[in-house]
Design a protein around this motif. Sequence first.
Motif, PDB file in Angstrom:
ATOM      1  N   LEU A 178       0.839  -1.208   0.037  1.00  0.00           N
ATOM      2  CA  LEU A 178       0.025  -0.114   0.153  1.00  0.00           C
ATOM      3  C   LEU A 178       1.039   1.280   0.070  1.00  0.00           C
ATOM      4  N   THR A 179       2.160   1.069   0.647  1.00  0.00           N
ATOM      5  CA  THR A 179       2.907   2.275   1.001  1.00  0.00           C
ATOM      6  C   THR A 179       3.490   2.506  -0.669  1.00  0.00           C
ATOM      7  N   PHE A 180       4.040   1.589  -1.180  1.00  0.00           N
ATOM      8  CA  PHE A 180       4.465   1.457  -2.743  1.00  0.00           C
ATOM      9  C   PHE A 180       3.453   2.281  -3.580  1.00  0.00           C
ATOM     10  N   LEU A 181       2.322   1.587  -3.383  1.00  0.00           N
ATOM     11  CA  LEU A 181       1.159   2.238  -4.374  1.00  0.00           C
ATOM     12  C   LEU A 181       0.466   3.474  -4.056  1.00  0.00           C
ATOM     13  N   GLY A 182       1.111   4.137  -2.838  1.00  0.00           N
ATOM     14  CA  GLY A 182       0.231   5.180  -2.281  1.00  0.00           C
ATOM     15  C   GLY A 182       0.901   6.385  -2.713  1.00  0.00           C
ATOM     16  N   ASN A 202      -6.781   3.921  -1.215  1.00  0.00           N
ATOM     17  CA  ASN A 202      -5.663   3.616  -0.257  1.00  0.00           C
ATOM     18  C   ASN A 202      -5.389   4.460   0.596  1.00  0.00           C
ATOM     19  N   PRO A 203      -5.475   4.010   2.148  1.00  0.00           N
ATOM     20  CA  PRO A 203      -5.185   5.101   3.072  1.00  0.00           C
ATOM     21  C   PRO A 203      -4.016   5.529   3.241  1.00  0.00           C
ATOM     22  N   VAL A 204      -2.789   4.787   2.781  1.00  0.00           N
ATOM     23  CA  VAL A 204      -1.596   5.285   2.690  1.00  0.00           C
ATOM     24  C   VAL A 204      -1.340   6.452   2.063  1.00  0.00           C
ATOM     25  N   GLY A 210      -0.129  14.400   2.944  1.00  0.00           N
ATOM     26  CA  GLY A 210      -0.089  15.303   3.860  1.00  0.00           C
ATOM     27  C   GLY A 210       1.330  15.334   4.463  1.00  0.00           C
ATOM     28  N   PHE A 211       2.170  14.475   4.542  1.00  0.00           N
ATOM     29  CA  PHE A 211       3.595  14.485   4.946  1.00  0.00           C
ATOM     30  C   PHE A 211       4.369  15.287   4.014  1.00  0.00           C
ATOM     31  N   ARG A 212       4.195  14.883   2.730  1.00  0.00           N
ATOM     32  CA  ARG A 212       4.985  15.634   1.520  1.00  0.00           C
ATOM     33  C   ARG A 212       4.447  17.267   1.454  1.00  0.00           C
ATOM     34  N   TRP A 213       3.159  17.385   1.816  1.00  0.00           N
ATOM     35  CA  TRP A 213       2.774  18.951   1.997  1.00  0.00           C
ATOM     36  C   TRP A 213       3.650  19.541   2.889  1.00  0.00           C
ATOM     37  N   SER A 214       3.993  18.912   4.096  1.00  0.00           N
ATOM     38  CA  SER A 214       4.677  19.718   5.279  1.00  0.00           C
ATOM     39  C   SER A 214       6.106  20.189   4.817  1.00  0.00           C
ATOM     40  N   PHE A 215       6.685  19.391   3.629  1.00  0.00           N
ATOM     41  CA  PHE A 215       7.902  19.776   3.203  1.00  0.00           C
ATOM     42  C   PHE A 215       7.867  20.657   2.178  1.00  0.00           C
ATOM     43  N   TYR A 216       7.139  20.417   1.072  1.00  0.00           N
ATOM     44  CA  TYR A 216       7.144  21.455  -0.191  1.00  0.00           C
ATOM     45  C   TYR A 216       5.840  22.194  -0.339  1.00  0.00           C
ATOM     46  N   GLY A 217       4.942  21.936   0.274  1.00  0.00           N
ATOM     47  CA  GLY A 217       3.625  22.661   0.136  1.00  0.00           C
ATOM     48  C   GLY A 217       2.862  22.272  -0.793  1.00  0.00           C
ATOM     49  N   GLY A 224      -6.628  18.700   5.287  1.00  0.00           N
ATOM     50  CA  GLY A 224      -7.312  18.527   6.231  1.00  0.00           C
ATOM     51  C   GLY A 224      -7.796  17.332   5.945  1.00  0.00           C
ATOM     52  N   ILE A 225      -8.015  16.536   4.964  1.00  0.00           N
ATOM     53  CA  ILE A 225      -8.508  15.103   4.777  1.00  0.00           C
ATOM     54  C   ILE A 225      -7.455  14.228   5.291  1.00  0.00           C
ATOM     55  N   SER A 226      -6.227  14.507   4.934  1.00  0.00           N
ATOM     56  CA  SER A 226      -5.121  13.567   5.516  1.00  0.00           C
ATOM     57  C   SER A 226      -4.980  13.394   6.924  1.00  0.00           C
TER      58      SER A 226
END
Length: 253
Positions: A178-182, A202-204, A210-217, A224-226
Amino acid sequence: MNLHGIRAIYRFEMARTFRTLTQSIASPVLSTSLYFVVFGAAIGSRMGAIDGVSYGAFIIPGLIMLSLLNESISNASFGIYMPKWSGTIYELLSAPVSYIEVVVGYVGAAATKSLILGLLILATARVFVPYEIAHPVWMLCFLVLTAVTFSLFGFIIGLWADDFQKLQVIPLMIVTPLTFLGGAFYSINMLPPVWQKITLFNPVVYLISGFRWSFYGVSDVNVGISVAAIVGFLLACLVAVWWIFRTGWKLKA
């Protein structure tokens, strides 16, 4: 709240980690570093930017999340499974500690290990790929939320497992795929429209986005959904743990 009980469980689990530093810390950091070398430095230098971010930097949040999910589950599941396997869990259940204190001790230790690992991988990435963190506070929030949530999920797996093989079934056959496909290595916006919609199940995807947004916006789904997805899964795990200790499922057999 029995703080002495929590501290005893927490210190015992952390001591086990420091006794096996090579397996617990060095091995995951080294294996993730190989991804940075191959995908970041070698292949990434020959690929174009994604959403204005170089490919090597783009995959950093996905790789950290991949390690964080697997290590959180493994640490927590192994930590609670060993007392079940050795029979010492009955001593724990008869001790003057509530199930809340047991969960806080085990899950807290597993989450701490995962956070240490995530921060080490983040520091190691700097050696191979330059990157910036646009929202460092949110980045830490996502790290803590994810580590606690999946440590709690791993705790449930450790209670459910009847043998050592079952400890690896869900991480290897469900969480890693799921992580590789997420979106760990790509943006889901690069997929055909039909697959974009399927991927949203896929919940991942929501964790990595969301985590990538915290890095690069930039993100594939609304931030919010994340956050709501992580909090929702955390609450579901809390309810499951409450039910397990209330009914004694897999504990009193």
